[in-house]
Structure formats: structure tokens, C-alpha cells
Design a protein around this motif. Structure first.
Motif, PDB file in Angstrom:
ATOM      1  N   TRP A 276      62.255  68.364  10.323  1.00  0.00           N
ATOM      2  CA  TRP A 276      61.933  68.184   8.910  1.00  0.00           C
ATOM      3  C   TRP A 276      60.428  68.325   8.662  1.00  0.00           C
ATOM      4  CZ3 TRP A 276      64.774  68.803   4.934  1.00  0.00           C
ATOM      5  CH2 TRP A 276      66.146  68.576   5.007  1.00  0.00           C
ATOM      6  N   SER A 277      59.611  67.932   9.622  1.00  0.00           N
ATOM      7  CA  SER A 277      58.159  68.126   9.491  1.00  0.00           C
ATOM      8  C   SER A 277      57.821  69.613   9.459  1.00  0.00           C
ATOM      9  CB  SER A 277      57.427  67.446  10.654  1.00  0.00           C
ATOM     10  OG  SER A 277      57.673  66.055  10.660  1.00  0.00           O
TER      11      SER A 277
ATOM     12  N   TYR B   6      58.838  70.982   6.185  1.00  0.00           N
ATOM     13  CA  TYR B   6      57.850  70.581   5.183  1.00  0.00           C
ATOM     14  C   TYR B   6      56.637  71.519   5.221  1.00  0.00           C
ATOM     15  CZ  TYR B   6      55.088  67.263   2.391  1.00  0.00           C
ATOM     16  OH  TYR B   6      54.351  66.661   1.402  1.00  0.00           O
TER      17      TYR B   6
ATOM     18  N   PRO C 292      61.749  67.327   2.046  1.00  0.00           N
ATOM     19  CA  PRO C 292      61.422  66.896   3.423  1.00  0.00           C
ATOM     20  C   PRO C 292      60.695  65.561   3.470  1.00  0.00           C
ATOM     21  CG  PRO C 292      60.854  69.208   3.094  1.00  0.00           C
ATOM     22  CD  PRO C 292      61.161  68.645   1.748  1.00  0.00           C
ATOM     23  N   ALA C 293      59.748  65.346   2.558  1.00  0.00           N
ATOM     24  CA  ALA C 293      58.989  64.096   2.564  1.00  0.00           C
ATOM     25  C   ALA C 293      59.879  62.903   2.248  1.00  0.00           C
ATOM     26  CB  ALA C 293      57.839  64.185   1.560  1.00  0.00           C
TER      27      ALA C 293
ATOM     28  N   VAL D 187      53.636  63.233   8.962  1.00  0.00           N
ATOM     29  CA  VAL D 187      53.136  63.950   7.792  1.00  0.00           C
ATOM     30  C   VAL D 187      51.662  64.332   7.911  1.00  0.00           C
ATOM     31  CG1 VAL D 187      52.670  63.712   5.307  1.00  0.00           C
ATOM     32  CG2 VAL D 187      54.864  62.991   6.235  1.00  0.00           C
TER      33      VAL D 187
ATOM     34  N   ALA E 245      50.037  69.527  -2.016  1.00  0.00           N
ATOM     35  CA  ALA E 245      50.907  68.735  -1.139  1.00  0.00           C
ATOM     36  C   ALA E 245      50.859  67.257  -1.516  1.00  0.00           C
ATOM     37  CB  ALA E 245      50.477  68.934   0.315  1.00  0.00           C
TER      38      ALA E 245
ATOM     39  N   LEU F 207      53.721  64.762  -2.868  1.00  0.00           N
ATOM     40  CA  LEU F 207      54.001  63.653  -1.959  1.00  0.00           C
ATOM     41  C   LEU F 207      54.222  62.348  -2.712  1.00  0.00           C
ATOM     42  CD1 LEU F 207      54.236  62.887   1.040  1.00  0.00           C
ATOM     43  CD2 LEU F 207      51.767  62.437   1.029  1.00  0.00           C
TER      44      LEU F 207
END
Length: 305
Positions: free
Chosen positions: A10-11, A14, A36-37, A53, A71, A75
Motif C-alpha cells: 500500500w505504501s 501510495y 492508500p493513506a 508514510v 500529498a 493526507l
């Protein structure tokens, strides 16, 4: 870490979404930027989330520092929705929290742009419309057959004015759609991770507060009274309130069809087929208005008995 490899994946996802901002795909990928976050924040502890992250943000900052601001912009609503998921809040309250946060950021960005950078939204919209309509007007001038495509300066000014008036509704709908898309993707993912996330109420239970009828009547009255006046503020209220309420009545009508199908034990495809005309033919939203004003659902339940 329980979801180590999943979290790493997932990172990476992202990072790829953030990198897509430099491609034409950004129009689509922006809608999924929060996903993703949200997954990482909900499935990991706060410390683990930071460890996943921060490297992504550092890579983005090294490649294009401007993208770091974007970003961070996305976020914030991700953290808000993730916090609501952690608290096992209802799906609707999570959607509202995400929508309000995104909308608040939109408004803050416009405010800062106007106050710090003297950004003129009206002038910008007018310039864009003139840039788009100018080639059409030139074609209409050189070719009489295309004369209908030409736009006068008054036409451009009127379209620009209407566009500015509809911006509040556009921001609200856009914020809500991003939150809905995020929830529809994140919920099954978190459930697959054994993280139970409340789902939205079934469509048959979708009902608006009856007070929405009064808001609709107020909007119509405002539109009638100020249609010929120079009160841009009041016209802007009506121009944004009425379309939003009409969408709500459309949802109410769709909810009624699902309720009717559930009570009558119809095939599950039937309410979907009935919902399509409501979406394609806006006047059919009157079914939602009738359902809101009169106890149609109670009558359906009684007739079943």
C-alpha cells in the motif's frame, strides 16, 4: 507487524498515485489519492503509519517538492476518515467527516489564494471561457454556416457568472464523491484484514428529513423573488441549494423503489431498473418528493398486511 507486506504494498501504491500527478492520469488518480493513506492509518498503529508514510513523502519531496504539498493536502482527509474508521463510527458519519474536511480544504485554498496571492477566481474563469470560445467565434466569423457557434462578450460574461454561482455546489458534490469513492474501496479492503467497518444503510432505508421540503420551497421562493434583481448572493444560494435538494429527492425516490422491492419480494434487479429512469429523467424525482411528503412506505407496509 501483522500486515507488513500488505502495508509495504500500500505504501508503494501510495507513491505511484502521487507520482501519477505528473501524468495525464491525474484526473482519474486524484479521486483515489486518499485510499492508500486511509488503509495504512486504519490498519497500523500511529508509529507504524509514520514509518510507512514518511519515506513516501521524502521521495516525493526529492522528485518534485510541489507534489509534497499536494500529498499533505490529501493526507489530512485521509487521517480524518482513518480516525473515524478506528473509532468504528457509522459509515455516514465517516463520509460526512471526510466530505467536510475535503470541502474545508477547498474553501481554505480559495481563501489563501485570494488573500495571499490575490487570485481572482472570477477573472480566471472569464479568461478560460474566452480562451475556449474564441476559436469558435472565429470559425463563426469566417464560416456563415457555423455562425451559431460564435460567442459575444456578453455571452461569455453570462456563462462566467453562472459558472461562479455553481462553484459551491460543485465543491460540495466533488468532496462527497471523493469520500464515497474512498469508502467504497476502503471498506471491503479493511474487512478483508479482519477490521470490521460499518457499512452504509441498505438502499431501502434511505430517507431524507421531511424538513428538506421546506428548504426546497424556500429555494424556489428565493429564485422567484430575486430572479430579476441584482442580489447575486441570494441567487447564488438558490442556484446551489435547489440542485443539491433535487439530487436528494432523486436518492429518496431510488430508496423508495428498493423499499418497495424489498416489501413485495421482487427480484433484486427490479429496483435497479426502476432507478435508471429516475437518473435519466430528472422530473421523476417527484416520486421522491411524494414519498417524503406522504407516508407512502407506511401505506405499502399496511397494504402488504
Amino acid at each position: 507487524m501483522k500486515f507488513r507486506w500488505t502495508s509495504v504494498a500500500w505504501s508503494i501504491a501510495y507513491l505511484l498515485l502521487l507520482l501519477s500527478l505528473s501524468t495525464p492520469l491525474l484526473i482519474i488518480t486524484t479521486l483515489f489519492m486518499i485510499v492508500p493513506a486511509v488503509v495504512l492509518f486504519t490498519s497500523l498503529s500511529t508509529k507504524q503509519f509514520i514509518l510507512h508514510v514518511v519515506p513516501v513523502l521524502l521521495i516525493i519531496a526529492l522528485i518534485t517538492p510541489v507534489y509534497l504539498l499536494i500529498a499533505l493536502y490529501f493526507l489530512i482527509p485521509a487521517l480524518v476518515m482513518g480516525r473515524w474508521y478506528r473509532k468504528r463510527a457509522s459509515a455516514m458519519s465517516t463520509l460526512l467527516a471526510g466530505t467536510i474536511t475535503i470541502l474545508g480544504e477547498f474553501m481554505l485554498m480559495l481563501l489563501l489564494g485570494t488573500a495571499l496571492f490575490h487570485f481572482d477566481l472570477t477573472g480566471y474563469v472569464n479568461d478560460v471561457l474566452e480562451m475556449v470560445t474564441s476559436p469558435m467565434s472565429q470559425l463563426g466569423t469566417t464560416n456563415p454556416l457555423l455562425n451559431d457557434l460564435s460567442f459575444t462578450s456578453e455571452d461569455v460574461r453570462m456563462i462566467s457568472h453562472m459558472t461562479i454561482q455553481m462553484i459551491p455546489m460543485t465543491l460540495i458534490v466533488s468532496s462527497f464523491m471523493i469520500a464515497v469513492i474512498t469508502h467504497s474501496i476502503v471498506r471491503p479492503i479493511l474487512n478483508s484484514m479482519d477490521l470490521a467497518v460499518p457499512k452504509l444503510k441498505p438502499a431501502r432505508e434511505w430517507r431524507l428529513p421531511r424538513s428538506f421540503i421546506w428548504y426546497y420551497l424556500i429555494g424556489i421562493v428565493i429564485q422567484l423573488i430575486f430572479s430579476g434583481s441584482k442580489s447575486n448572493y441570494m441567487l447564488m444560494i438558490a442556484a446551489n441549494l435547489l440542485p443539491l435538494l433535487r439530487i436528494g429527492f432523486m436518492i429518496q425516490a431510488i430508496g423508495f423503489f428498493f423499499f418497495l422491492a424489498h416489501e413485495r419480494k421482487w427480484n433484486k434487479v427490479m429496483p435497479i431498473l426502476l432507478a435508471v429512469p429516475v437518473i435519466l429523467l430528472p422530473p421523476l424525482r417527484i416520486i421522491g418528493i411524494i414519498d417524503l411528503v406522504f407516508p407512502l412506505r407506511e401505506l405499502v407496509t399496511k397494504s402488504k398486511r
